[in-house]
Design an enzyme around this catalytic site. Structure first.
Site, short mmCIF file in Angstrom:
data_model
loop_
_atom_site.label_atom_id
_atom_site.label_comp_id
_atom_site.label_asym_id
_atom_site.label_seq_id
_atom_site.Cartn_x
_atom_site.Cartn_y
_atom_site.Cartn_z
N SER A 103 0.84 -1.20 0.00
CA SER A 103 0.00 0.00 0.00
C SER A 103 0.88 1.26 0.00
CB SER A 103 -0.94 -0.05 1.22
OG SER A 103 -1.98 0.88 1.09
N HIS A 256 -7.29 -6.07 0.25
CA HIS A 256 -6.14 -5.17 0.26
C HIS A 256 -5.00 -5.68 1.14
CE1 HIS A 256 -4.00 -1.41 -0.13
NE2 HIS A 256 -3.98 -1.24 1.18
#
Length: 281
Positions: A103, A256
Site C-alpha cells: 500500500s 487489500h
C-alpha cells in the site's frame, strides 16, 4: 550467522526508526519490508515466517507509525521517508537489497527506487498505492489550526478499528482480537501520532507521474487482490502499463491486506519472481 533476530530503535537524522531484522544466513539475499498507511511491521507477521526460509528480512516501521518516531519537526513526505530508510540501511551496511512495499509502502518504495536505482535489485509492490495528488492547499491550511490533531483522532475513532479492518480484508472471518489489538495499539499509546499525521498531510507530495514511472528499470512484481476496496486493481493495471519492467499477478478471493490474507501465495510469487533473471512485459 544462523537464525539471528534483532529488534530495536535507531536514530536516523531527527527521527527514530524501529526495525525487526531476521538475519538467518549471511549468504541469503536481503528483503526490506515497508508497510502501509496506519499500519506497521505487524502487518507482515504472517509473511515473514515464509520469507526467512530463503531471505534475510528486515521490517521497518515507517515514521510516524508503529514504534518509530512521531517527531513533529520531521518531514513526512514519501521522498524524505524513503531517504530515511536508505540512511538506516546504510547504517546497517545493507547496500544491495530487494524491497517489498504494501500500500503506502509501495509509494515509498517507488520514491526510493527513483532516487537510488543502484540499491534496489527487485521491487515487489503488494497493492501499492499510486497516482495520488497532494492534499489541497485549503486542507493544508486547516491542518495548522489548534486541536487539528484531536480532529484526526476523533475521525479515526469514529470510523473504528472493526470497520477499517473489514474494509481491507475480503474474508472478514479472519478478523480476531490479535489483529484488532495489533493495529489499534500504536494509536492508543501516544497522542503524538495524530500531530504527526497532521504534519504528514501537509508534507505529502504528488505521487510519481507516468514519465517518472516509465524511467524506472528495476524489475517490479505487482501483486493485487481481486477484491481490493482500498487500492483497486485498476491501479495495479495502470502501474503495470507505466512500469516498463513489471509483471502483474492477481490473487483471487483476497482484498487489500495481502500479507495477512494470502501470505503463502505471496511468498511463492516473490520466490519465483526473484529467481527469474528477466521479466517479459
Amino acid at each position: 550467522m544462523e537464525g539471528h533476530t534483532i529488534k530495536g530503535i535507531e536514530q536516523v537524522g531527527n527521527i527514530d526508526i524501529y526495525f525487526e531484522y531476521d538475519q538467518i544466513n549471511d549468504s541469503f539475499p536481503t528483503l526490506v519490508l515497508l508497510h502501509g498507511f496506519l499500519s506497521s511491521s505487524f502487518s507482515f507477521r504472517k509473511l515473514v515466517p515464509y520469507l526467512i526460509q530463503d531471505f534475510n528480512v528486515i521490517s521497518i516501521d515507517l515514521p510516524p507509525f508503529g514504534q518509530s518516531g512521531k517527531a513533529y519537526r520531521y518531514t513526512y513526505s514519501f521522498q524524505n521517508i524513503a531517504k530515511s530508510v536508505v540512511q538506516f540501511l546504510e547504517g546497517k551496511n545493507i547496500r544491495q537489497f530487494s524491497i517489498i512495499g504494501h500500500s503506502m509502502g509501495g509509494q515509498v518504495s517507488l520514491q526510493l527506487i527513483k532516487s537510488h536505482p543502484d540499491l534496489v535489485e527487485h521491487a515487489i509492490l503488494l497493492a501499492g498505492s499510486g497516482y495520488q495528488p497532494s492534499y489541497s492547499e485549503k486542507m493544508k491550511m486547516i491542518s495548522y489550526l489548534p486541536f487539528f490533531s484531536f480532529g484526526i483522532k476523533r475521525y479515526l475513532q469514529k470510523s473504528g478499528i472493526e470497520k477499517n479492518l473489514k474494509n481491507v480484508v475480503h474474508n472478514q472471518a479472519m478478523i480476531d482480537d490479535e489483529m484488532r489489538q495489533g493495529y489499534l495499539e500504536p494509536f492508543i499509546k501516544n497522542h503524538d501520532i495524530f500531530r504527526a499525521l497532521g504534519r504528514m498531510l501537509r508534507d505529502k507530495e504528488v505521487d510519481l507521474l507516468e514519465e517518472d514511472l516509465y524511467s524506472i528499470q528495476t524489475p517490479c512484481l505487482l501483486v493485487w487482490g481481486r477484491h481490493d476496496n482500498v487500492v483497486p486493481l485498476k491501479i495495479g493495471e495502470r502501474l503495470h502499463r507505466d512500469l516498463p519492467n513489471s509483471k502483474l499477478a492477481v490473487l483471487e478471493n483476497s482484498g487489500h491486506l495481502l500479507p495477512e490474507e494470502k501470505p503463502e501465495e505471496v511468498y511463492h510469487l516473490i520466490k519465483e519472481f526473484l529467481r527469474t533473471p528477466t521479466i517479459q512485459t
